[in-house]
Design an enzyme around this catalytic site. Sequence first.
Site, PDB file in Angstrom:
ATOM      1  N   TYR A  32       3.777  -5.185   1.092  1.00 57.63           N
ATOM      2  CA  TYR A  32       2.517  -4.356   1.397  1.00 57.63           C
ATOM      3  C   TYR A  32       1.290  -5.220   1.843  1.00 57.63           C
ATOM      4  CZ  TYR A  32      -1.733  -1.924   0.571  1.00 57.63           C
ATOM      5  OH  TYR A  32      -3.349  -1.214   0.751  1.00 57.63           O
ATOM      6  N   PHE A  70      -6.908   9.876  -0.505  1.00 57.43           N
ATOM      7  CA  PHE A  70      -7.743   9.574  -1.511  1.00 57.43           C
ATOM      8  C   PHE A  70      -9.165   9.256  -0.769  1.00 57.43           C
ATOM      9  CE2 PHE A  70      -9.622   6.041  -4.131  1.00 57.43           C
ATOM     10  CZ  PHE A  70     -10.530   6.921  -5.069  1.00 57.43           C
ATOM     11  N   ILE A  71      -9.361   8.017   0.054  1.00 51.75           N
ATOM     12  CA  ILE A  71     -10.162   7.632   0.455  1.00 51.75           C
ATOM     13  C   ILE A  71     -10.662   8.652   1.663  1.00 51.75           C
ATOM     14  CG2 ILE A  71     -11.435   5.723   1.748  1.00 51.75           C
ATOM     15  CD1 ILE A  71      -9.422   3.789   0.163  1.00 51.75           C
ATOM     16  N   LYS A 108      -0.473  -5.327   5.589  1.00 56.92           N
ATOM     17  CA  LYS A 108      -1.950  -5.396   6.036  1.00 56.92           C
ATOM     18  C   LYS A 108      -2.269  -6.623   6.430  1.00 56.92           C
ATOM     19  CE  LYS A 108      -2.816  -1.153   4.231  1.00 56.92           C
ATOM     20  NZ  LYS A 108      -3.425  -0.400   4.908  1.00 56.92           N
TER      21      LYS A 108
HETATM   22  N1  LIG Z   1      -7.018   2.776  -2.914  1.00 55.88           N
HETATM   23  C1  LIG Z   1      -7.145   1.481  -2.710  1.00 55.88           C
HETATM   24  O1  LIG Z   1      -7.224   0.869  -3.942  1.00 55.88           O
HETATM   25  C2  LIG Z   1      -6.913   0.821  -1.750  1.00 55.88           C
HETATM   26  C3  LIG Z   1      -6.997  -0.825  -2.006  1.00 55.88           C
HETATM   27  C4  LIG Z   1      -6.825  -1.327  -0.573  1.00 55.88           C
HETATM   28  C5  LIG Z   1      -6.633  -0.973   0.495  1.00 55.88           C
HETATM   29  N2  LIG Z   1      -6.284   0.332   0.613  1.00 55.88           N
HETATM   30  C6  LIG Z   1      -6.227   0.995   1.869  1.00 55.88           C
HETATM   31  O2  LIG Z   1      -6.945   2.243   2.339  1.00 55.88           O
HETATM   32  C7  LIG Z   1      -6.097   3.268   2.966  1.00 55.88           C
HETATM   33  C8  LIG Z   1      -6.441   4.693   2.070  1.00 55.88           C
HETATM   34  O3  LIG Z   1      -5.621   4.315   0.733  1.00 55.88           O
HETATM   35  P1  LIG Z   1      -5.725   5.649  -0.066  1.00 55.88           P
HETATM   36  O4  LIG Z   1      -5.943   4.953  -1.514  1.00 55.88           O
HETATM   37  O5  LIG Z   1      -6.682   6.643   0.236  1.00 55.88           O
HETATM   38  O6  LIG Z   1      -4.116   6.034   0.057  1.00 55.88           O
HETATM   39  P2  LIG Z   1      -3.697   7.627   0.085  1.00 55.88           P
HETATM   40  O7  LIG Z   1      -2.063   7.360   0.120  1.00 55.88           O
HETATM   41  O8  LIG Z   1      -4.205   8.689  -0.745  1.00 55.88           O
HETATM   42  O9  LIG Z   1      -3.995   7.814   1.563  1.00 55.88           O
HETATM   43  C9  LIG Z   1      -3.280   7.619   2.807  1.00 55.88           C
HETATM   44  C10 LIG Z   1      -2.981   8.695   3.626  1.00 55.88           C
HETATM   45  O10 LIG Z   1      -2.273   8.176   4.837  1.00 55.88           O
HETATM   46  C11 LIG Z   1      -1.125   9.146   5.050  1.00 55.88           C
HETATM   47  N3  LIG Z   1      -0.140   8.616   5.849  1.00 55.88           N
HETATM   48  C12 LIG Z   1       0.962   7.827   5.244  1.00 55.88           C
HETATM   49  N4  LIG Z   1       1.969   7.475   6.013  1.00 55.88           N
HETATM   50  C13 LIG Z   1       1.365   8.085   7.192  1.00 55.88           C
HETATM   51  C14 LIG Z   1       1.918   8.223   8.550  1.00 55.88           C
HETATM   52  N5  LIG Z   1       2.935   7.548   9.007  1.00 55.88           N
HETATM   53  N6  LIG Z   1       1.174   9.067   9.609  1.00 55.88           N
HETATM   54  C15 LIG Z   1       0.110   9.684   9.129  1.00 55.88           C
HETATM   55  N7  LIG Z   1      -0.487   9.558   7.725  1.00 55.88           N
HETATM   56  C16 LIG Z   1       0.238   8.774   6.871  1.00 55.88           C
HETATM   57  C17 LIG Z   1      -0.872   9.986   3.780  1.00 55.88           C
HETATM   58  O11 LIG Z   1      -0.309  11.015   3.816  1.00 55.88           O
HETATM   59  C18 LIG Z   1      -2.172   9.690   2.779  1.00 55.88           C
HETATM   60  O12 LIG Z   1      -2.781  10.966   2.933  1.00 55.88           O
HETATM   61  C19 LIG Z   1      -4.726   2.760   2.997  1.00 55.88           C
HETATM   62  O13 LIG Z   1      -4.546   2.121   4.387  1.00 55.88           O
HETATM   63  C20 LIG Z   1      -4.716   1.779   1.836  1.00 55.88           C
HETATM   64  O14 LIG Z   1      -3.541   0.617   2.099  1.00 55.88           O
HETATM   65  C21 LIG Z   1      -6.364   1.329  -0.492  1.00 55.88           C
END
Ligand SMILES: NC(=O)c1ccc[n+]([C@@H]2O[C@H](COP(=O)([O-])OP(=O)(O)OC[C@H]3O[C@@H](n4cnc5c(N)ncnc54)[C@H](O)[C@@H]3O)[C@@H](O)[C@H]2O)c1
Length: 321
Positions: free
Chosen positions: A152, A11-12, A156
């Site tokens: 989780y 997503f991000i 982090k």
């Molecule tokens: N979305 C939120 O509200 C939020 C809030 C706080 C922190 N975060 C952090 O921001 C980051 C991005 O979050 P997001 O919402 O885009 O999540 P997301 O799940 O959409 O994106 C994470 C991506 O990482 C990939 N991934 C997972 N395990 C992997 C691995 N072992 N090797 C390679 N790729 C791998 C997944 O396929 C996915 O495309 C994450 O680290 C998440 O913890 C997100």
Amino acid sequence: MTILLTGAAGFIGSHLTRQLLAAGHVVIGLDNFDDQYDPALKRQAIRPFIRLANYRLVTGDIRDQALLAEVLSQYRCDTVVHLAARTGVRASVHEPALCIDVNVTGTLALLEAMRVSNVRRLVLASSSSVYGNSSFVPFREDDEANGPLSPYAMSKRSAELLAHTYHHLYGFDVACLRFFTVYGPRQRPEMAISKFTARLLDGKPITLYGDGSTTRNYTYVQDTVTGIIQAIHHLGGFDLLNIGGMASISLSELVHLIEQAVGQRAIINWQPAQPGDAQSTCADLRQAQARIGYYPSVSIKEGIGRFINWYKKQALNQPIV
Ligand SMILES: NC(=O)c1ccc[n+]([C@@H]2O[C@H](COP(=O)([O-])OP(=O)(O)OC[C@H]3O[C@@H](n4cnc5c(N)ncnc54)[C@H](O)[C@@H]3O)[C@@H](O)[C@H]2O)c1
């Protein structure tokens, strides 16, 4: 810059890719397309970039240190943005070992690959969940953040500490960005705003945990991406920074905003609070403002409106969770 972006198809990551490419950077996007939600949504998100000259997709796992080292040197990356993670507080309660393996061991593999490849600039995705139920509100980066409520959150915080270790031992420049609930187009389908919107539009009841009083600081994804890009440009030393939205609102207020934007009342199925969930998240943004000039610009009302407009356009192609 040539940037290795882990979690690039998420997503991000997909929003960040677009902005980085538009700014003329080279993006090496790495993702393993894990099954936490439908990988087809991730493939669709990166489709516009695949043929661009300044984009390369590497399908692989962050736990594969040799692959990471090879990619870093083959493409001569100078900066890493590490977003790949096993996401989700509640999912981590059910699968703690997988969460720790990806988020902690995976981050260590990345740091080691960077060390051997002599790449020392890192922006790391952390989370507001590291604050747990801290009584110091709004949350400030100098909070000890030593009371995680879920695997989780622990993972982090551990990733931040590992990154600090590499800053100390090897002079890495690191910015750990604590994101506060991010939403917007392509938000993960299991997250509240996506899920509520899907179910409301489908006339299905929504499940709310607790009594509706939990509060969250919601950040529109465009603001999060701006924060990441500003952090890349200001890398130097070791920073912990809150990257949040303009204000916090309660779960009941959030549902009300979605009801207004969708034009439909929600049927609510109330359930007890979930283990691992924090009572509130509230960001003090002064450090991020002072250090990297970060100011969120999208209000929750405007952001929900934008999200729902996008959602309605996509609705026919989206799975209803
Ligand atoms: N979305 C939120 O509200 C939020 C809030 C706080 C922190 N975060 C952090 O921001 C980051 C991005 O979050 P997001 O919402 O885009 O999540 P997301 O799940 O959409 O994106 C994470 C991506 O990482 C990939 N991934 C997972 N395990 C992997 C691995 N072992 N090797 C390679 N790729 C791998 C997944 O396929 C996915 O495309 C994450 O680290 C998440 O913890 C997100």
